[in-house]
Design a protein around this motif. Structure first.
Motif, PDB file in Angstrom:
ATOM      1  N   ARG A  90       0.921  -1.233   0.071  1.00 26.08           N
ATOM      2  CA  ARG A  90       0.103  -0.018  -0.090  1.00 26.08           C
ATOM      3  C   ARG A  90       0.987   1.370  -0.101  1.00 26.08           C
ATOM      4  NH1 ARG A  90      -3.457  -2.132   5.092  1.00 26.08           N
ATOM      5  NH2 ARG A  90      -1.159  -2.330   5.728  1.00 26.08           N
ATOM      6  N   LYS A  91       2.166   1.328   0.716  1.00 23.74           N
ATOM      7  CA  LYS A  91       2.844   2.119   0.833  1.00 23.74           C
ATOM      8  C   LYS A  91       3.559   2.416  -0.472  1.00 23.74           C
ATOM      9  CE  LYS A  91       3.490   2.306   5.726  1.00 23.74           C
ATOM     10  NZ  LYS A  91       4.338   2.234   6.816  1.00 23.74           N
ATOM     11  N   MET A  92       3.877   1.245  -1.108  1.00 18.20           N
ATOM     12  CA  MET A  92       4.680   1.424  -2.473  1.00 18.20           C
ATOM     13  C   MET A  92       3.727   2.168  -3.558  1.00 18.20           C
ATOM     14  SD  MET A  92       5.456  -2.016  -5.034  1.00 18.20           S
ATOM     15  CE  MET A  92       3.544  -2.057  -5.458  1.00 18.20           C
ATOM     16  N   PHE A  93       2.279   1.678  -3.487  1.00 18.36           N
ATOM     17  CA  PHE A  93       1.555   2.408  -4.560  1.00 18.36           C
ATOM     18  C   PHE A  93       1.034   3.840  -3.977  1.00 18.36           C
ATOM     19  CE2 PHE A  93      -0.718  -1.813  -5.632  1.00 18.36           C
ATOM     20  CZ  PHE A  93      -0.168  -2.065  -6.946  1.00 18.36           C
ATOM     21  N   ASP A  94       1.047   4.162  -2.904  1.00 16.21           N
ATOM     22  CA  ASP A  94       1.004   5.699  -2.456  1.00 16.21           C
ATOM     23  C   ASP A  94       2.188   6.370  -2.970  1.00 16.21           C
ATOM     24  OD1 ASP A  94      -1.274   5.126  -1.105  1.00 16.21           O
ATOM     25  OD2 ASP A  94      -0.447   4.897   0.805  1.00 16.21           O
TER      26      ASP A  94
END
Length: 430
Positions: A90-94
């Motif tokens: 999720r942090k990667m996509f953010d």
């Protein structure tokens, strides 16, 4: 989940054969790209099979690698140090959503769905390991959203590219053994039913256990679950059926143009609420094709082999037709009875040689022909594999309507079609 976003890549607009089907893509995404331009790829789950998948796409620009286990993912993190490193997708996509073109998901079965849906919602092309997801409902959601987004997809049925598998399909489709009414497919061994842990060690500092659990209900850490034993626990895996079913049932699905079964039956040992079995047998009837497809997880293969006096070593599928039989595996095949086919002239090859299973998907992402295990073909395959587990766990048989995902004749089935997610991991239906 965030709102839907268009992809940067385009899908082919002409009719294309997916496995055993001829299908025209419903949606074409915008902005085609040159076949020589590199994709920006993010890989989620990079240990084990995930490492092999990273290697399969390393010709492209690896912009992100993500794994909750720093030891399991360590070799890939080190080898591809140019990629940004993450534990939480999720942090990667953010951070990198705008840079990412395509995503590879190779996590344990219970965590295929959420990162895959996050990628699809953002219009990213998706390569996902088999059996696509952890439940029938999840597979259908991914299949529907991928079609809606018009992205390039590929399920990790890597053996689909093997020459012997192509030849088996060509023989069946050319009518070498006549009309096929029955197929037996199997995986040997007796893996399943691991010991239930009674003492729980401290979570290794290199593992984010909460992220590893993802949508599954909380439980204490133990090495029997992570990094590999998860496969044989219902909360996380799908047993040997989920492990091998998409590879092996790919052969009859492709050869016979199967899609959704109309009836599913299963037998096996007493169902354990936590652990997958050491053996089981399912029978799936496909009314449209008039075919009974048997799937066995059994040491030595199905009883049918002994009944017919056949040696199933190195084989995994037996087609029974009106003019003979085909016994086949990933690497060799036999037409039976052998004396009848002694002078048999093989039909001309009709299936193009694969450029490479991962390369198929890369080319599709760049606007080429859809990959051979695109979700429109492999989604129904994965659903059927998981329905075998559903029938076993539901204690018997049921009639199935694949168009509506509804069962009749067994009240235990509905609860097994969709997982219950812990708070914070809920997903709305597509």
């Amino acid at each position: 989940m965030p709102s839907l976003r268009p992809t940067r890549r385009t899908a082919l607009k002409s009719s294309i054969a997916f496995g055993g089907y001829l299908i025209a893509p419903e949606i074409s995404a915008a902005d085609s790209t040159s076949a020589n331009e590199q994709l920006n790829v993010a890989c989620i789950g990079i240990g084990g099979q995930g490492a092999a998948n990273v290697g399969g796409v390393k010709s492209q620009n690896l912009v992100a690698l993500c794994d909750v286990d720093q030891v399991r993912g360590g070799k890939a993190f080190e080898k591809y140090s140019q990629a940004e490193k993450f534990a939480d997708y999720r942090k990667m996509f953010d951070k990198l959503e705008k840079q990412i073109d395509a995503v590879v998901v190779s996590t344990p079965d219970h965590t295929h769905f959420h990162p895959s849906m996050a990628a699809l919602e953002r219009g990213k092309h998706l390569y996902c390991e088999k059996p696509m997801a952890h439940s029938v409902w999840e597979v259908r959601q991914m299949t529907k959203l991928a079609a809606k987004q018009g992205v390039a997809t590929q399920l990790g049925c890597q053996r689909h590219a093997m020459a012997n598998m192509h030849r088996s399909v060509e023989l069946i489709q050319a009518g070498a053994i006549g009309d096929v009414s029955e197929v037996y497919s199997w995986v040997g061994g007796s893996r399943g039913m691991p010991s239930i842990p009674t003492q729980f060690p401290k979570v290794p500092e290199t593992v984010d256990w909460d992220l590893w659990l993802g949508p599954a209900m909380p439980r204490p850490y133990d090495s029997t679950y992570c990094p590999y034993g998860w496969r044989f626990w219902w909360d996380f895996g799908t047993g040997e059926t989920g492990n091998w079913g998409c590879h092996i049932l790919d052969i009859p699905f492709w050869a016979l143009g199967l899609k959704y079964p109309s009836r599913v039956e299963a037998t096996g040992p007493e169902v354990d609420p936590q652990r997958t079995p050491k053996q089981m047998a399912t029978k799936m009837h496909f009314a449209e094709q008039g075919v009974d497809l048997h799937w066995d997880h059994a040491s030595g293969g199905p009883a049918k082999l002994k009944e017919l006096g056949l040696d199933g070593k190195d084989m995994n599928t037996l087609f029974i037709g009106s003019k003979g039989m085909l016994l086949t595996g990933f690497n060799k095949l036999r037409l039976l009875p052998e004396e009848k086919f002694a002078d048999f002239q093989s039909p001309e090859s009709t299936i193009p040689k694969s450029p490479g299973f991962h390369k198929e998907w890369i080319q599709a992402c760049k606007g080429g022909a859809p990959a051979t295990c695109d979700f429109r073909y492999s989604g129904p395959l994965a659903e059927t594999v998981l329905l075998g587990n559903v029938a076993y766990r539901a204690g018997g048989s049921f009639d199935w309507d694949g168009n509506t995902l509804t069962a009749s004749g067994n009240d235990a089935v509905p609860a097994l079609l969709k997982d219950e997610y812990r708070k914070g991991w809920e997903v709305a239906e597509v």
